[in-house]
Enzyme design. Structure first.
Site, PDB file in Angstrom:
ATOM      1  N   HIS A 204       6.456 -28.308  37.521  1.00 14.28           N
ATOM      2  CA  HIS A 204       5.260 -27.473  37.371  1.00 14.28           C
ATOM      3  C   HIS A 204       4.043 -28.397  37.497  1.00 14.28           C
ATOM      4  O   HIS A 204       4.123 -29.588  37.208  1.00 14.28           O
ATOM      5  CB  HIS A 204       5.310 -26.711  36.037  1.00 14.28           C
ATOM      6  CG  HIS A 204       6.311 -25.585  36.092  1.00 14.28           C
ATOM      7  ND1 HIS A 204       5.948 -24.280  36.276  1.00 14.28           N
ATOM      8  CD2 HIS A 204       7.668 -25.598  36.043  1.00 14.28           C
ATOM      9  CE1 HIS A 204       7.033 -23.520  36.327  1.00 14.28           C
ATOM     10  NE2 HIS A 204       8.097 -24.293  36.184  1.00 14.28           N
TER      11      HIS A 204
ATOM     12  N   ASN B 184       4.545 -23.498  39.546  1.00  9.56           N
ATOM     13  CA  ASN B 184       5.340 -24.555  40.161  1.00  9.56           C
ATOM     14  C   ASN B 184       4.485 -25.308  41.173  1.00  9.56           C
ATOM     15  O   ASN B 184       3.490 -24.783  41.669  1.00  9.56           O
ATOM     16  CB  ASN B 184       6.512 -23.944  40.938  1.00  9.56           C
ATOM     17  CG  ASN B 184       7.484 -23.260  40.020  1.00  9.56           C
ATOM     18  OD1 ASN B 184       7.284 -22.127  39.646  1.00  9.56           O
ATOM     19  ND2 ASN B 184       8.518 -23.958  39.642  1.00  9.56           N
TER      20      ASN B 184
ATOM     21  N   CYS C 262       6.641 -20.409  33.240  1.00  4.84           N
ATOM     22  CA  CYS C 262       7.666 -19.772  32.411  1.00  4.84           C
ATOM     23  C   CYS C 262       6.964 -19.041  31.273  1.00  4.84           C
ATOM     24  O   CYS C 262       6.110 -19.620  30.600  1.00  4.84           O
ATOM     25  CB  CYS C 262       8.618 -20.830  31.855  1.00  4.84           C
ATOM     26  SG  CYS C 262       9.826 -20.136  30.722  1.00  4.84           S
TER      27      CYS C 262
ATOM     28  N   ARG D  13      10.932 -15.502  41.983  1.00  8.22           N
ATOM     29  CA  ARG D  13      11.477 -15.444  40.620  1.00  8.22           C
ATOM     30  C   ARG D  13      10.566 -16.198  39.645  1.00  8.22           C
ATOM     31  O   ARG D  13       9.843 -15.594  38.877  1.00  8.22           O
ATOM     32  CB  ARG D  13      12.926 -16.001  40.618  1.00  8.22           C
ATOM     33  CG  ARG D  13      13.722 -15.651  39.377  1.00  8.22           C
ATOM     34  CD  ARG D  13      13.436 -16.542  38.193  1.00  8.22           C
ATOM     35  NE  ARG D  13      13.683 -17.964  38.462  1.00  8.22           N
ATOM     36  CZ  ARG D  13      13.300 -18.936  37.644  1.00  8.22           C
ATOM     37  NH1 ARG D  13      12.663 -18.648  36.520  1.00  8.22           N
ATOM     38  NH2 ARG D  13      13.518 -20.201  37.942  1.00  8.22           N
ATOM     39  N   ASP D  14      10.558 -17.509  39.731  1.00  4.51           N
ATOM     40  CA  ASP D  14       9.760 -18.288  38.775  1.00  4.51           C
ATOM     41  C   ASP D  14       8.280 -17.943  38.945  1.00  4.51           C
ATOM     42  O   ASP D  14       7.516 -17.935  37.978  1.00  4.51           O
ATOM     43  CB  ASP D  14       9.982 -19.784  39.025  1.00  4.51           C
ATOM     44  CG  ASP D  14       9.781 -20.618  37.775  1.00  4.51           C
ATOM     45  OD1 ASP D  14       9.410 -20.049  36.734  1.00  4.51           O
ATOM     46  OD2 ASP D  14       9.995 -21.843  37.837  1.00  4.51           O
TER      47      ASP D  14
ATOM     48  N   HIS E 277      12.397 -29.909  39.833  1.00  2.04           N
ATOM     49  CA  HIS E 277      11.670 -28.645  39.627  1.00  2.04           C
ATOM     50  C   HIS E 277      10.431 -28.986  38.802  1.00  2.04           C
ATOM     51  O   HIS E 277      10.526 -29.237  37.595  1.00  2.04           O
ATOM     52  CB  HIS E 277      12.613 -27.689  38.874  1.00  2.04           C
ATOM     53  CG  HIS E 277      12.039 -26.352  38.570  1.00  2.04           C
ATOM     54  ND1 HIS E 277      12.409 -25.214  39.247  1.00  2.04           N
ATOM     55  CD2 HIS E 277      11.138 -25.942  37.630  1.00  2.04           C
ATOM     56  CE1 HIS E 277      11.779 -24.168  38.752  1.00  2.04           C
ATOM     57  NE2 HIS E 277      10.989 -24.586  37.759  1.00  2.04           N
TER      58      HIS E 277
END
Ligand SMILES: CC(C)(COP(=O)([O-])OP(=O)([O-])OC[C@H]1O[C@@H](n2cnc3c(N)ncnc32)[C@H](O)[C@@H]1OP(=O)([O-])[O-])[C@@H](O)C(=O)NCCC(=O)NCCSC(=O)C[C@@](C)(O)CC(=O)[O-]
Length: 358
Positions: free
Chosen positions: A252, A292, A283, A44-45, A250
């Site tokens: 990055h 990430n 994002c 997803r990300d 979370h």
């Protein structure tokens, strides 16, 4: 591509697993470790920020390969507007074709009721008809907002307060339909539009997400400017209102502090970490941010430590990272993934030389 690398690629599935722990490290890990949950967000990300259109079959294969590595939590895609994030179009199809593994929790991101309805339409509402195809294995949805209005407006076309109002009925409906609800607070350290973020604001928004029904809230260093000091300060502030068991990290890796921030957040009591295979991601509404923190880098850093991730096979995750990087034609940004690849090439070359010598 050299003949050794080509031969190695063909031989990959038959390679022996990488054994990276010394006996002493293994003893320490067995006797003192605390289990850590890794939430794999690559599908997803990771994929949402890719430039090209990724076929549904590739997305599904990525999820299936990740599920074979011992990862137990995989974010499989999102039901967001395809006008906003075209790369996530086709999530319904992806989750309809993935192979369900019983010990893996699959989740999807939803921004509003329309997204949740898209998911619910795929799930059975009554006892399943045995002739019907099995329903998608989704047991969790993730809802998201931000610590600043500027980011919430850029990412979801609404303010933080309005997004929370919009998300409350989504969380209730998801819970009523038997789904667990996870939350994200983006820009928990720095906002790309309004600069440094006040940890107090992160605490308030995290509390709101818990109040509307999130069992866990992931604190997103969306831009990746965080350092162990700023991340630690933010977590300590959030802990004043939300038990640390309900928090996840979370990060990055824009400034190369991803693994350091993971370790810092573990020291501050967090036990759930989001990561992305091969360091995929970013994002679309966070200009300049990179992917990430790589799952391989986190697993490598935690080996032999007091944090237990032994249920996940680093060698297998690295193989998935090599595979998806090649399929997407992108550089694998996992340092551990690249080092393991180089090591495997060296080992193969040595074997080839040895064979030729005999
Ligand atoms: C929230 C909206 C929809 C508001 O977008 P909007 O334009 O205000 O929404 P709208 O209600 O006016 O609808 C506009 C169009 O989108 C459609 N629509 C509306 N909703 C959906 C839906 N769910 N699925 C499919 N289509 C949808 C809707 O039907 C309509 O279609 P039209 O009538 O024009 O043909 C939009 O801003 C959006 O989808 N944003 C998502 C952006 C996104 O996915 N960002 C990345 C994920 S967040 C992230 O990466 C951060 C995180 C979580 O990883 C943590 C971190 O690192 O910080």
């Amino acid at each position: 591509m050299s003949s050794v690398v080509r031969a190695l690629r063909t031989a990959l599935p038959r390679q022996p697993r990488l054994c990276l722990l010394s006996q002493r490290q293994r003893y320490y890990a067995t006797s003192h470790s605390e289990p850590i949950t890794i939430v794999e967000v690559g599908p997803r990300d990771g994929l949402q920020n890719e430039k090209g259109v990724i076929p549904v079959s590739v997305k599904a294969e990525l999820i299936n390969r990740l599920a074979q590595t011992g990862l137990r939590n995989i974010e499989a895609g999102s039901f967001v507007s395809p006008k906003w994030v075209p790369q996530m179009a086709g999530t319904a199809e992806v989750i309809s074709i993935i192979q369900r593994l019983p010990n893996v929790q699959y989740s999807v991101l939803v921004p509003n009721s329309k997204g949740l309805d898209g998911l619910l339409a795929l799930l059975p509402t009554h006892s399943p008809d045995s002739s019907a195809p099995p329903p998608p294995p989704i047991s969790e949805v993730a809802i998201f907002t931000a610590a600043t209005d500027a980011f919430a407006l850029a990412n979801t076309n609404t303010t933080v307060a309005a997004s929370l109002e919009r998300l409350a009925p989504v969380a209730s409906a998801a819970t009523a339909n038997g789904l667990r609800v996870r939350g994200y607070v983006s820009v928990a350290v720095t906002c790309p539009y309004s600069g440094k973020v006040d940890p107090v604001r992160v605490r308030e928004v995290t509390s709101e997400l818990v109040n509307i029904g999130c069992y866990e809230v992931s604190l997103g260093d969306t831009v990746g400017t965080g350092t162990p000091a700023t991340v630690g300060e933010m977590i300590e502030e959030v802990k004043k209102s939300v038990p640390v068991e309900k928090l996840a990290g979370h990060f990055h890796d824009t400034y190369g502090t991803g693994v350091a921030n993971v370790l810092a957040s573990l020291r501050h009591g967090i036990r759930t970490i989001d990561a992305s295979v091969g360091g995929l991601g970013g994002c679309p509404y966070s200009p300049g941010a990179t992917g990430n923190v790589a799952t391989e880098d986190v697993l490598y850093a935690l080996q032999g430590s007091e944090y237990d991730v032994r249920h996940i096979d680093l060698g297998k995750v690295a193989e998935v990272g090599w595979w998806i990087s090649e399929v997407l034609g992108r550089q694998n940004t996992s340092r551990a993934g690249r080092a393991l690849w180089a090591r495997r090439v060296r080992e193969q070359e040595t074997m080839e030389k040895e064979k030729a010598r005999l």
